[in-house]
Write a protein that holds these residues in place. Structure first.
Motif, mmCIF file in Angstrom:
data_model
loop_
_atom_site.group_PDB
_atom_site.id
_atom_site.type_symbol
_atom_site.label_atom_id
_atom_site.label_comp_id
_atom_site.label_asym_id
_atom_site.label_seq_id
_atom_site.Cartn_x
_atom_site.Cartn_y
_atom_site.Cartn_z
ATOM 1 N N LEU A 37 0.834 -1.204 0.000
ATOM 2 C CA LEU A 37 0.000 0.000 0.000
ATOM 3 C C LEU A 37 0.869 1.254 0.000
ATOM 4 O O LEU A 37 0.682 2.166 -0.814
ATOM 5 N N PHE A 38 1.840 1.284 0.899
ATOM 6 C CA PHE A 38 2.730 2.458 0.963
ATOM 7 C C PHE A 38 3.567 2.581 -0.309
ATOM 8 O O PHE A 38 3.833 3.675 -0.786
ATOM 9 N N LYS A 39 3.978 1.437 -0.824
ATOM 10 C CA LYS A 39 4.815 1.462 -2.031
ATOM 11 C C LYS A 39 4.051 2.087 -3.197
ATOM 12 O O LYS A 39 4.629 2.811 -4.018
ATOM 13 N N GLU A 40 2.762 1.812 -3.256
ATOM 14 C CA GLU A 40 1.945 2.416 -4.316
ATOM 15 C C GLU A 40 1.910 3.930 -4.196
ATOM 16 O O GLU A 40 1.659 4.635 -5.168
ATOM 17 N N HIS A 41 2.159 4.387 -2.989
ATOM 18 C CA HIS A 41 2.231 5.842 -2.762
ATOM 19 C C HIS A 41 3.683 6.304 -2.674
ATOM 20 O O HIS A 41 3.966 7.343 -2.089
ATOM 21 N N LYS A 42 4.546 5.523 -3.247
ATOM 22 C CA LYS A 42 5.986 5.858 -3.348
ATOM 23 C C LYS A 42 6.643 6.066 -1.988
ATOM 24 O O LYS A 42 7.485 6.943 -1.811
ATOM 25 N N ILE A 43 6.202 5.268 -1.031
ATOM 26 C CA ILE A 43 6.860 5.268 0.279
ATOM 27 C C ILE A 43 7.379 3.848 0.527
ATOM 28 O O ILE A 43 6.581 2.908 0.622
ATOM 29 N N LEU A 44 8.690 3.700 0.603
ATOM 30 C CA LEU A 44 9.250 2.373 0.872
ATOM 31 C C LEU A 44 9.340 2.163 2.381
ATOM 32 O O LEU A 44 9.916 2.969 3.109
ATOM 33 N N THR A 45 8.734 1.072 2.843
ATOM 34 C CA THR A 45 8.750 0.712 4.264
ATOM 35 C C THR A 45 9.221 -0.745 4.348
ATOM 36 O O THR A 45 9.517 -1.358 3.325
ATOM 37 N N ARG A 46 9.258 -1.295 5.534
ATOM 38 C CA ARG A 46 9.642 -2.706 5.670
ATOM 39 C C ARG A 46 8.468 -3.487 6.224
ATOM 40 O O ARG A 46 7.937 -3.154 7.293
ATOM 41 N N SER A 47 8.065 -4.528 5.510
ATOM 42 C CA SER A 47 6.873 -5.300 5.861
ATOM 43 C C SER A 47 7.010 -6.010 7.207
ATOM 44 O O SER A 47 8.092 -6.506 7.557
ATOM 45 N N GLY A 48 5.904 -6.108 7.917
ATOM 46 C CA GLY A 48 5.849 -6.873 9.149
ATOM 47 C C GLY A 48 6.352 -8.297 8.990
ATOM 48 O O GLY A 48 6.905 -8.881 9.923
ATOM 49 N N ARG A 49 6.171 -8.836 7.782
ATOM 50 C CA ARG A 49 6.639 -10.208 7.508
ATOM 51 C C ARG A 49 8.111 -10.385 7.858
ATOM 52 O O ARG A 49 8.518 -11.422 8.370
ATOM 53 N N ARG A 50 8.898 -9.347 7.565
ATOM 54 C CA ARG A 50 10.348 -9.425 7.798
ATOM 55 C C ARG A 50 10.663 -9.508 9.293
ATOM 56 O O ARG A 50 11.758 -9.893 9.688
ATOM 57 N N PHE A 51 9.693 -9.129 10.128
ATOM 58 C CA PHE A 51 9.918 -9.110 11.579
ATOM 59 C C PHE A 51 9.198 -10.271 12.264
ATOM 60 O O PHE A 51 8.999 -10.256 13.475
ATOM 61 N N GLY A 52 8.785 -11.237 11.449
ATOM 62 C CA GLY A 52 8.085 -12.392 11.998
ATOM 63 C C GLY A 52 6.614 -12.113 12.266
ATOM 64 O O GLY A 52 5.989 -12.798 13.095
ATOM 65 N N CYS A 53 6.033 -11.096 11.600
ATOM 66 C CA CYS A 53 4.639 -10.695 11.823
ATOM 67 C C CYS A 53 3.830 -10.760 10.538
ATOM 68 O O CYS A 53 4.291 -11.262 9.528
ATOM 69 N N ASP A 54 2.637 -10.196 10.629
ATOM 70 C CA ASP A 54 1.734 -10.195 9.480
ATOM 71 C C ASP A 54 2.009 -9.007 8.553
ATOM 72 O O ASP A 54 2.522 -7.977 8.991
ATOM 73 N N PRO A 55 1.591 -9.151 7.306
ATOM 74 C CA PRO A 55 1.840 -8.083 6.328
ATOM 75 C C PRO A 55 0.987 -6.839 6.546
ATOM 76 O O PRO A 55 1.151 -5.860 5.824
ATOM 77 N N GLU A 56 0.096 -6.881 7.520
ATOM 78 C CA GLU A 56 -0.667 -5.659 7.792
ATOM 79 C C GLU A 56 0.189 -4.651 8.583
ATOM 80 O O GLU A 56 -0.196 -3.501 8.740
ATOM 81 N N TYR A 57 1.341 -5.121 9.049
ATOM 82 C CA TYR A 57 2.264 -4.225 9.755
ATOM 83 C C TYR A 57 3.371 -3.735 8.826
ATOM 84 O O TYR A 57 3.793 -4.452 7.913
ATOM 85 N N VAL A 58 3.837 -2.525 9.089
ATOM 86 C CA VAL A 58 5.085 -2.070 8.478
ATOM 87 C C VAL A 58 5.909 -1.320 9.516
ATOM 88 O O VAL A 58 5.382 -0.755 10.477
ATOM 89 N N ARG A 59 7.214 -1.330 9.275
ATOM 90 C CA ARG A 59 8.118 -0.495 10.053
ATOM 91 C C ARG A 59 8.504 0.690 9.176
ATOM 92 O O ARG A 59 8.881 0.517 8.016
ATOM 93 N N ILE A 60 8.387 1.875 9.754
ATOM 94 C CA ILE A 60 8.675 3.099 8.994
ATOM 95 C C ILE A 60 9.738 3.897 9.741
ATOM 96 O O ILE A 60 9.574 4.208 10.926
ATOM 97 N N SER A 61 10.816 4.222 9.047
ATOM 98 C CA SER A 61 11.885 4.982 9.694
ATOM 99 C C SER A 61 11.420 6.390 10.048
ATOM 100 O O SER A 61 10.782 7.072 9.248
ATOM 101 N N MET A 62 11.727 6.809 11.272
ATOM 102 C CA MET A 62 11.437 8.183 11.701
ATOM 103 C C MET A 62 12.718 9.024 11.667
ATOM 104 O O MET A 62 12.746 10.134 12.185
ATOM 105 N N LEU A 63 13.789 8.482 11.072
ATOM 106 C CA LEU A 63 15.104 9.126 11.147
ATOM 107 C C LEU A 63 15.566 9.735 9.823
ATOM 108 O O LEU A 63 16.725 10.121 9.685
#
Lengths: 406, 406
Positions: B355-381
Motif C-alpha cells: 500500500l505504501f509502495k503504491e504511494h511511493k513510500i518504501l517501508t519494511r513489511s511486518g513479515r520481515r519481523f516475523g509478523c503479518d503483512p498488515e504491519y510495516v516499520r517506517i523509519s522516523m530518522l
C-alpha cells in the motif's frame, strides 16, 4: 612443495641449543625487545607518507557521511564514487589489472571480500547440503583455512592443499600471486572442470614484483594494506567480471557489516589519488613528490639486499631467489622484493619459529601455511628499527653458529 | 504478538484500491519522488552536526594509522584507546549502561558484533555437531535471521520466534530494548536453563526513550549509527562481562576483517567526546553548543507529534502508544520517541508495505519481523524533506480514504 628454490646450502647438523646459547652478543639497547615479524604490518611505508606531510591531509566534518548509502544508483550502494574512480585510475596507471567492464566491490579489508566471494560462489539451493571445497596450493596464506572454517559453514569448507585435492565436483581455488608467503608468481593448479578461481593479488604491485601484464581473471582481490601501507584503514576491493557474482558479494557485505566505513573509503581514495599523482610527471608542480612505487621499491630492494648479504655465506638459513623479469610499469628489468621472506632453516629437526622466538623474533611457522616447521614467514614490511634489529639478531645467530661449527 | 498497543480503531472494511485511486491530491513537486523509509538511515542528525561546523573537524595525515594495531597491550588490539575512553565516558554520563569491569570490543557496526557474539557463545567442540538455536521474540529485528543463517553455520542457527521456542538444550536469545521495530522496552522471554542473552541496546539513548537505569547484562551491543547518527562510519561496540567471551569475539573479528577501520574509530571518538561536552555545562565556553540529546529528542518529539496528529482521527492506520516514564538523564518524565513507527493498517487483507509502495513510500513489511503483512516499520530518522513528504502522503492516503468512506 614448500621448497625454497635455487639455493643450495649444506646441512651441518647444528642444533637449536648451540645457536641459542651462543646468541649472546646482541645489541644491549635492544636486549629485551621482542620484534614482531609475524604479521605483515606495513609500517615500512611510514617514511614515504611522513615526507608528504600536509599534502596528504584528509578532513571530515561532523555532518558528513552520516548515511549508510554512498551511491544509491550503484549496485554496490556502499562504495564511495571517488574511491571507485581512484581504484580504476591506479590500475590503469600501474597496468596490473583490467578494470574495464569489471564490477567493483569494496570490503573491510580483503579478508571480508574473501568470505564474500566464497559466499557468492557457493551453491545456495536448499534441497541438499552441497558444501563446496576451498583449496589452495601449499604454501598457502594461513588465513584462507581460518576464514573458510570460521563458522563451519554449510556452503563452503576448507579442503586443504590444492596439490593433493582429488575430490570430484565443484571447488574454489585460492590463487595468490605473488604468493603469500613465498613471493612466487602463481596460476591455478587443480585445473579440473567445475573449478572457480579467486585471485588474491594483494602483492601484485611494482614495489614487490615486476608487472608483466594486466591481470585478467574472474575475481581479483586487492587491499590497501599492502598496496599503500594503510592496513589500519581496512579497505580492500574486488574486481569482478560477472555481475551476478558481484551482486551476491554485495549481499554478503550488507548482512555482514552493512557496508564499509566511509571515512576509510574517502581517505583511501585520497591516498590512491596522491599515488597516481606521484607517478605522473605532469601533476608534480614545485613540490618534491617521489614516485610512490619507485621510492618504496628502493626501500624493499635495500632490505632484501641486507637480508641476502647476511644470509649468503651462512649454512643455517636460506631464502628464496627470484627470477629477473621485465616490468612494464618501470620499463626495466627487476628482481622481486616480496613483502615476506620465506626462510628455511637447515638445522636438523629444528622448529624455525621457535628458534627465532628464542632470539625474540616473532615469525609465522611454515605449519600455518601447510608446510613443515623448518620454514618460517618473516615480514619485510616492519618499521626501520625492527628491521635493523632483525638483521642484527640474524647475524648474531648465524655468527654464533659459525663460531660453534669451527 | 505483533500487536500495536493501547489504540483502538474500528475497521471500516476499506480496500487498497479505493485508497490508491483517491490518492491523487499529492504535492506536484514531489509527484515522482520515492521516499525510502525502509532503512533506518539516520540523516535526521544532520542538522545538529551542521550547526557545529568546524568544531567537529577530524583530520588524518597520510602517515597516521598505518598499522593493523591500535593497542598491543589490550586484548582487543584493534580498539583505539581514545574510542575506548569515550565509550566509557558517554555511558557514564548518560547512565544507560554499566561499563565498570566490562570488556569493550569494537566492531564494523553492531551487525558484525552480533555474529562475533554468536560465534563466541557457540560450542566449538569438534566431536559432534551441536548447533545452538538463536531466537528472538516477534516482532524481532529482521537482520537477526539473516545474520544467523548467512553462512549456514554449524555453530548456530536461527530458530525463529522466542515465543514459540520449545526445544531443549542451549539457546541464544536476542533481546532488543527498546525493541526494533516497535520501540517496546523488553526483557528476555524464554527464561529456560542453558539460555544466554545478547542485549541489543542500539536504541537505549535519551533521544528515543527514558533512561530508567544503567543496563547491566552479560553482552550489551551499541552502535554509532543510532546513537550519534554516523551510520556511514560502521562503528559498533560491545560491553562484555566475561573476558573469555570477549576474547572469542575478538578472535572472530580478527578472522572476519582483521579489526575495524581506524579512521572510523578515531572520528567516532571525537564525535562521542563532542556529545559528552555538549551535555556538560562546564565545557561549554562561548559557543552555542546545544545538548545533543535534548536537541535530537526535540526533533524526534516533533516528528512523533506530527505523525500522531495525522493518524489520530483516521480509521486506517494506527501506531503504538508508549507509557510516560521518568528519565534519569533528563530528570524529567517523558514519552518514548522511537526510531521507527510500527504501524498497523486496519484495511481488510491489506499488504501494508505494498500500500505504501503504491504511494511511493518504501517501508519494511511486518513479515520481515516475523509478523503479518498488515504491519510495516517506517523509519522516523530520515532527512526533513523525506519526512515532510511522508506526512503529506500519509495525510493524502488517509484523507482520500475518509472521502471514500463518506
Amino acid at each position: 612443495m614448500c621448497g625454497v628454490t635455487k639455493t643450495v646450502v649444506e646441512n651441518k647438523s647444528s642444533t637449536i641449543s648451540s645457536v641459542h646459547e651462543n646468541g649472546s652478543t646482541r645489541n644491549h639497547h635492544s636486549e629485551g625487545a621482542i620484534i614482531n615479524l609475524d604479521h605483515g604490518d606495513p609500517t615500512i611505508y611510514e617514511s614515504y607518507w611522513k615526507k608528504l606531510g600536509e599534502m596528504s591531509r584528509v578532513t571530515f566534518l561532523g555532518h558528513q557521511s552520516l548515511s549508510y548509502f554512498s551511491n544509491k544508483k550503484n549496485f554496490c550502494w556502499f562504495l564511495e564514487p571517488k574511491l571507485e574512480e581512484e581504484i580504476k585510475n591506479i590500475h590503469n596507471m600501474v597496468g596490473n589489472a583490467i578494470v574495464e567492464d569489471r564490477h567493483i566491490v569494496v570490503g573491510t579489508g580483503s579478508s571480508q571480500l574473501i568470505q564474500a566471494a566464497l559466499y557468492a560462489l557457493s551453491d545456495h539451493s536448499l534441497n541438499e547440503p552441497n558444501t563446496i571445497s576451498v583449496v589452495s596450493a601449499s604454501p598457502y596464506y594461513s588465513a584462507y583455512q581460518e576464514i573458510a572454517d570460521l563458522l563451519r559453514s554449510g556452503l563452503f569448507k576448507w579442503a586443504g592443499d590444492a596439490r593433493s585435492f582429488d575430490k570430484d565436483g565443484p571447488y574454489i581455488e585460492m590463487v595468490t600471486s605473488p604468493n603469500n608467503p613465498d613471493g612466487i608468481i602463481r596460476q591455478g593448479l587443480v585445473n579440473r572442470p567445475n573449478g572457480v578461481l579467486i585471485h588474491d593479488l594483494a602483492y601484485y604491485w611494482p614495489q614487490y614484483t615486476a608487472i608483466t601484464s594486466p591481470a585478467d581473471h574472474d575475481i581479483m582481490l586487492f587491499t590497501l594494506s599492502k598496496s599503500t601501507g594503510h592496513a589500519g584503514s581496512r579497505i580492500g576491493w574486488a574486481l569482478v567480471r560477472d555481475k551476478d557474482v558481484a551482486k551476491k558479494m554485495v549481499k554478503f557485505m550488507e548482512i555482514n557489516s552493512i557496508g564499509v566505513s566511509k571515512e576509510a573509503q574517502i581517505r583511501a581514495a585520497t591516498i590512491l589519488e596522491i599515488i597516481c599523482g606521484s607517478c605522473s610527471q605532469s601533476v608534480k608542480p614545485n613540490i618534491d613528490l617521489d614516485n610512490f612505487f619507485e621510492y618504496n621499491k628502493n626501500l624493499m630492494a635495500e632490505r632484501w639486499k641486507r637480508l641476502r648479504d647476511v644470509v649468503k655465506k651462512n649454512d643455517i638459513f636460506y631464502v628464496t631467489k627470484y627470477p629477473i623479469q621485465y616490468c612494464n610499469f618501470t620499463g626495466d628489468f627487476t628482481e622481486a622484493y616480496p613483502a615476506f621472506a620465506w626462510m628455511k632453516c637447515k638445522l636438523e629437526g629444528v622448529d624455525c619459529e621457535k628458534l627465532f622466538k628464542e632470539h625474540k623474533i616473532l615469525t609465522r611457522s611454515g605449519r600455518r601455511f601447510g608446510c613443515d616447521p623448518e620454514y618460517v614467514r618473516i615480514s619485510m614490511l616492519s618499521g626501520d628499527d625492527d628491521f635493523d634489529l632483525f638483521i642484527q639478531r640474524l647475524s648474531t645467530i648465524i655468527g654464533s653458529q659459525s663460531l660453534n661449527d669451527n
